[in-house]
Design an enzyme around this catalytic site. Structure first.
Site, PDB file in Angstrom:
ATOM      1  N   ASP A  64     114.774  95.858  46.652  1.00 11.10           N
ATOM      2  CA  ASP A  64     116.097  96.436  46.401  1.00 11.10           C
ATOM      3  C   ASP A  64     116.637  97.167  47.632  1.00 11.10           C
ATOM      4  OD1 ASP A  64     114.095  98.421  46.085  1.00 11.10           O
ATOM      5  OD2 ASP A  64     114.344  98.435  43.917  1.00 11.10           O
ATOM      6  N   GLU A 140     117.284  98.943  35.332  1.00  7.01           N
ATOM      7  CA  GLU A 140     117.198 100.077  34.420  1.00  7.01           C
ATOM      8  C   GLU A 140     117.136  99.556  32.974  1.00  7.01           C
ATOM      9  OE1 GLU A 140     116.607 102.834  35.664  1.00  7.01           O
ATOM     10  OE2 GLU A 140     117.929 103.423  37.317  1.00  7.01           O
TER      11      GLU A 140
HETATM   12  C1  F6R Z   1     111.477 100.767  44.776  1.00  7.03           C
HETATM   13  C2  F6R Z   1     111.708 100.367  43.393  1.00  7.03           C
HETATM   14  C3  F6R Z   1     111.512 101.305  42.261  1.00  7.03           C
HETATM   15  C4  F6R Z   1     110.325 102.249  42.438  1.00  7.03           C
HETATM   16  C5  F6R Z   1     110.249 103.215  41.254  1.00  7.03           C
HETATM   17  C6  F6R Z   1     109.104 104.180  41.391  1.00  7.03           C
HETATM   18  O1  F6R Z   1     111.715  99.673  45.651  1.00  7.03           O
HETATM   19  O2  F6R Z   1     112.093  99.260  43.179  1.00  7.03           O
HETATM   20  O3  F6R Z   1     111.336 100.562  41.074  1.00  7.03           O
HETATM   21  O4  F6R Z   1     109.156 101.493  42.522  1.00  7.03           O
HETATM   22  O5  F6R Z   1     111.451 103.914  41.157  1.00  7.03           O
HETATM   23  O6  F6R Z   1     109.313 104.987  42.519  1.00  7.03           O
HETATM   24  P1  F6R Z   1     108.161 105.926  43.077  1.00  7.03           P
HETATM   25  O7  F6R Z   1     107.065 105.029  43.487  1.00  7.03           O
HETATM   26  O8  F6R Z   1     108.778 106.645  44.218  1.00  7.03           O
HETATM   27  O9  F6R Z   1     107.776 106.826  41.946  1.00  7.03           O
END
Ligand code: F6R
Length: 256
Positions: A64, A140
């Site tokens: 993303d 989401e």
């Molecule tokens: C990042 C992504 C998100 C994160 C998720 C968890 O490229 O696609 O889905 O993997 O928001 O984020 P962290 O690892 O920072 O808790």
């Protein structure tokens, strides 16, 4: 889904990195799907320690990118992937792809991203984190299971969670480009990592709950080769923990 529960974030990173290195050495992984955020950092750290493995031959696709942040912004996912993945792993920058969140025609950029993945032969192994609301990529809750790479509006909670990387929450973009759930599900292998108690409810819903777009990660139950690697805090709300440990202790000989 295969569930692996380890004691620490470092062990999670080492385990995942070993699976990736084994695949690269065996020639089964040449296109790697990479995630940003905190969860995959122990994997990248462990991989960087093995730069001697043929990682420089990898092609990579990010999940993303924020819409509207210039690529040179330190928090654009292009910059983050450069700093956390491309440089430490010694990848060829020309073969590391991130959706173009500054494209004049954003929708065309989304379509061409999916085409580029297909032209590379598809993603062999996709690394995923998980949001507290069960998002993967930035799909989401209520995202379509058939969705392709497209523009999404970040949930207010996701913006709040990511505000730690910015000076203020107002600086966190509202929109992003994300691979769709349909795109992610086409990866040949999925490796989801989750660390810490704040992920425990989302992990339990994804692994043991019903398949529902209210928890986008639950679609991974339909993937033929998905592995979830957790530290003990992220695993703390699972009900079948004893079974997952039992499975790990009784792996068939060819899987050890
Ligand atoms: C990042 C992504 C998100 C994160 C998720 C968890 O490229 O696609 O889905 O993997 O928001 O984020 P962290 O690892 O920072 O808790």
């Amino acid at each position: 889904m295969k569930v692996i529960i380890l004691a620490t974030a470092e062990e999670v990173g080492d385990h995942a990195a070993r699976a990736i290195i084994t695949g690269v050495s065996a020639g089964t992984i040449s296109v790697l799907g990479v995630a940003t955020g905190s969860s995959p950092l122990p994997i990248y750290r462990a991989l960087a320690a093995h730069r001697a493995a043929d990682l420089h031959t990898l092609t990579a696709y990010a999940l993303d990118e924020y819409v509207g942040l210039p690529a040179a912004h330190p928090q654009s996912y292009r910059s983050v992937i450069d700093a956390e993945v491309t440089i430490p792993l010694g990848l060829d920058p020309d073969r590391v792809h991130v959706p173009d969140g500054s494209a004049v025609d954003i929708e065309a950029a989304c379509v061409s991203y999916d085409l580029a993945i297909a032209d590379s032969g598809g993603i062999d192994l996709q690394i995923l984190g998980i949001g507290g609301d069960g998002h993967i990529g930035f799909n989401e809750p209520t995202s379509s299971f058939a969705s392709r790479t497209r523009v999404k509006t970040l949930a207010p909670q996701t913006r709040a969670d990511n505000a730690r990387f910015f000076e203020s929450i107002d600086d966190v973009p509202v929109h992003c480009i994300t691979q769709g759930l349909g795109t992610i599900m086409e990866a040949k292998q999925i490796l989801l990592v989750a660390l810490g108690a704040t992920k425990a409810s989302a992990v339990a819903a994804a692994v043991e709950g019903p398949i529902t777009s209210m928890c986008p990660a639950s679609i991974l139950q339909m993937h033929p080769d998905a592995t979830v690697i957790l530290d003990s805090a992220a695993a703390s709300k699972l009900r079948l923990t004893a079974y997952y440990h039992y499975v790990a202790a009784h792996l068939p000989i060819w899987q050890r």
